[in-house]
Enzyme design. Structure first.
Site, PDB file in Angstrom:
ATOM      1  N   TYR A 189     -51.740 -28.059 -15.861  1.00  0.00           N
ATOM      2  CA  TYR A 189     -52.215 -26.794 -15.279  1.00  0.00           C
ATOM      3  C   TYR A 189     -51.172 -26.112 -14.399  1.00  0.00           C
ATOM      4  O   TYR A 189     -51.429 -25.036 -13.868  1.00  0.00           O
ATOM      5  CB  TYR A 189     -53.518 -27.008 -14.495  1.00  0.00           C
ATOM      6  CG  TYR A 189     -54.681 -27.231 -15.422  1.00  0.00           C
ATOM      7  CD1 TYR A 189     -54.792 -28.434 -16.108  1.00  0.00           C
ATOM      8  CD2 TYR A 189     -55.629 -26.254 -15.644  1.00  0.00           C
ATOM      9  CE1 TYR A 189     -55.835 -28.646 -16.985  1.00  0.00           C
ATOM     10  CE2 TYR A 189     -56.673 -26.465 -16.521  1.00  0.00           C
ATOM     11  CZ  TYR A 189     -56.777 -27.667 -17.189  1.00  0.00           C
ATOM     12  OH  TYR A 189     -57.812 -27.876 -18.056  1.00  0.00           O
ATOM     13  N   LYS A 201     -54.738 -42.362 -19.684  1.00  0.00           N
ATOM     14  CA  LYS A 201     -54.218 -42.748 -20.999  1.00  0.00           C
ATOM     15  C   LYS A 201     -52.831 -43.366 -20.763  1.00  0.00           C
ATOM     16  O   LYS A 201     -51.824 -42.948 -21.351  1.00  0.00           O
ATOM     17  CB  LYS A 201     -54.146 -41.485 -21.900  1.00  0.00           C
ATOM     18  CG  LYS A 201     -53.874 -41.752 -23.365  1.00  0.00           C
ATOM     19  CD  LYS A 201     -55.031 -42.356 -24.105  1.00  0.00           C
ATOM     20  CE  LYS A 201     -54.667 -42.644 -25.551  1.00  0.00           C
ATOM     21  NZ  LYS A 201     -55.668 -43.498 -26.232  1.00  0.00           N
ATOM     22  N   ASP A 211     -60.198 -41.706 -24.267  1.00  0.00           N
ATOM     23  CA  ASP A 211     -60.944 -41.697 -25.539  1.00  0.00           C
ATOM     24  C   ASP A 211     -62.182 -42.591 -25.451  1.00  0.00           C
ATOM     25  O   ASP A 211     -63.267 -42.225 -25.918  1.00  0.00           O
ATOM     26  CB  ASP A 211     -60.042 -42.097 -26.719  1.00  0.00           C
ATOM     27  CG  ASP A 211     -59.092 -43.236 -26.388  1.00  0.00           C
ATOM     28  OD1 ASP A 211     -58.699 -43.363 -25.212  1.00  0.00           O
ATOM     29  OD2 ASP A 211     -58.745 -44.013 -27.288  1.00  0.00           O
ATOM     30  N   ASP A 246     -61.415 -31.776 -17.024  1.00  0.00           N
ATOM     31  CA  ASP A 246     -61.982 -30.544 -17.553  1.00  0.00           C
ATOM     32  C   ASP A 246     -62.815 -30.849 -18.796  1.00  0.00           C
ATOM     33  O   ASP A 246     -63.967 -30.422 -18.935  1.00  0.00           O
ATOM     34  CB  ASP A 246     -60.823 -29.590 -17.896  1.00  0.00           C
ATOM     35  CG  ASP A 246     -61.321 -28.196 -18.217  1.00  0.00           C
ATOM     36  OD1 ASP A 246     -62.477 -27.891 -17.895  1.00  0.00           O
ATOM     37  OD2 ASP A 246     -60.549 -27.401 -18.786  1.00  0.00           O
ATOM     38  N   ASP A 264     -67.373 -30.922 -19.209  1.00  0.00           N
ATOM     39  CA  ASP A 264     -68.190 -30.098 -20.114  1.00  0.00           C
ATOM     40  C   ASP A 264     -69.109 -30.993 -20.935  1.00  0.00           C
ATOM     41  O   ASP A 264     -70.286 -30.687 -21.145  1.00  0.00           O
ATOM     42  CB  ASP A 264     -67.302 -29.272 -21.060  1.00  0.00           C
ATOM     43  CG  ASP A 264     -67.067 -27.867 -20.508  1.00  0.00           C
ATOM     44  OD1 ASP A 264     -67.044 -27.729 -19.272  1.00  0.00           O
ATOM     45  OD2 ASP A 264     -66.903 -26.918 -21.306  1.00  0.00           O
TER      46      ASP A 264
END
Ligand code: ATP
Length: 342
Positions: free
Chosen positions: A126, A172, A206, A230, A234
């Site tokens: 970002y 990750k 994942d 982010d 959602d």
């Protein structure tokens, strides 16, 4: 009378003005009953400001944002990135806190979700440093600093301390061994040094995505980097019933901004059917945060009162908006909430 607290309001685009109007009506109601000393200033920001001034946050708006105690932000359309990233980074609102909880009366994908995602808000991809190299190769930089990892980890531990005392670091690091490795190690180090009562475990992004759907009850507080946070939030909002229910906070050391996690939802804009819950719960959270920060018990009580009225209205299931399977309009649902405020 002491100086009023200044709350900057960004109505936003699409359904933004509709859900914001609902939240401001609720504020008007509690303002009277709790004698709240707040001033609301609506500013221009978002798609309309971009079209009018060539800037998603014009200078005058930025000046007001910087001078305010807190910001209540509606969803912004195409210029969301410009608005949100500027405010988060410009005011150093480094912690994005996104609870996901199933409320009584709401039909959710899973019944047993009660978790909080604590997302680092200032770094990762970002920072928006992307470059086009010769031969159509594009690269993006990812920044992860120990300082940012430490301060977001602290927020996650402090949040978990008031809950079920369990933090899961999502990363990750098997691929991004340096950047995600730094994030993960910093969280574990801080936990060991300062929060011996809190259990910390880790999960690859994942696997976390899968478990958020498969067994969400295993999560209490998730701490993660900006992009993973982010995406995860959602999904978490969806699992709890409707994206229209989830509020979020962007918190720094001095200031904070509160907003729904949903977008401008242009597909339903102007139809009067948007679910205002996320916007109203954002207002409730703002008042609770301001109350704690300023040691103002009325402010905190007003925030809690709004939250209880929302939960009660959802639980009764009478005046629900279409996204929750009901037939009520934004206004009818808001009136039902207001009628439950003492
Ligand atoms: P963004 O990229 O800004 O998140 P988006 O278009 O991908 O925007 P949303 O605007 O959040 O995502 O909308 C996704 C879907 O959820 C749309 O179909 C929209 O109608 C629905 N939706 C979003 N917010 C609400 C709400 N408050 N009430 C009812 N439905 C909503």
């Amino acid at each position: 009378m002491s100086t009023p607290y200044l709350i900057t309001v960004i109505e936003g685009d699409g359904i933004g003005p509709e859900v914001m109007s609902a939240a401001l009506n609720v504020l008007e109601r509690v303002k009277k009953s709790y004698s709240l000393n707040v001033d609301i200033v609506k500013i221009e920001a978002g798609d309309k400001a971009l079209a009018k001034f060539g800037l998603a946050i014009p200078e005058e708006s930025w000046r007001i944002i910087k001078s305010s105690d807190a910001i209540l932000k509606g969803p912004v359309g195409e210029s969301a990135g410009d608005v949100v990233v500027k405010i988060r980074r410009g005011l150093d609102l480094y912690a994005n806190i996104r609870p996901a909880k199933v409320y009584p009366g709401v039909k959710a994908l899973k019944d047993n979700v009660d978790l909080v995602i604590v997302r680092e808000n200032t770094e990762d991809v970002y920072i928006r440093a992307e470059y086009l190299l010769p031969e159509d190769v594009a690269i993006a930089l990812r920044v992860i600093s120990k300082r940012a990892c430490r301060r977001i980890a602290k927020i996650a531990f402090d949040t978990a301390f008031k809950r079920r005392k369990h933090v899961t670091v999502v990363h990750k690091a098997n691929v991004l061994s340096l950047s995600d490795g730094l994030f993960k190690n910093t969280v574990f180090e801080l936990g060991k040094a300062m929060y011996p009562d809190i259990t910390v475990d880790e999960m690859y992004i994942d696997a976390a995505v899968m478990d958020l759907v498969r067994r969400p009850e295993r999560f209490d507080v998730i701490v993660t980097t900006n992009l993973y946070g982010d995406i995860l939030s959602d999904l978490a909002a969806y699992v709890t019933g409707s994206i229209g229910l989830a509020a979020s906070a962007n918190i720094g050391d001095d200031k904070a901004m509160f907003e729904p996690i949903h977008g401008a939802a242009f597909d339903i804009a102007g139809k009067g059917v948007a679910n205002p819950t996320a916007m109203i719960l954002s207002l409730s959270w703002l008042l609770k945060w301001l109350g704690e920060k300023k040691n103002d018990v009325n402010m905190s009580a007003a925030g809690r009162e709004i939250e209880n009225a929302v939960i009660d209205t959802l639980a009764r299931g009478e005046k629900l908006t279409p996204d929750l399977g009901g037939g009520a309009s934004t206004q009818e649902f808001t009136e039902a909430i207001i009628s439950r405020i003492i």
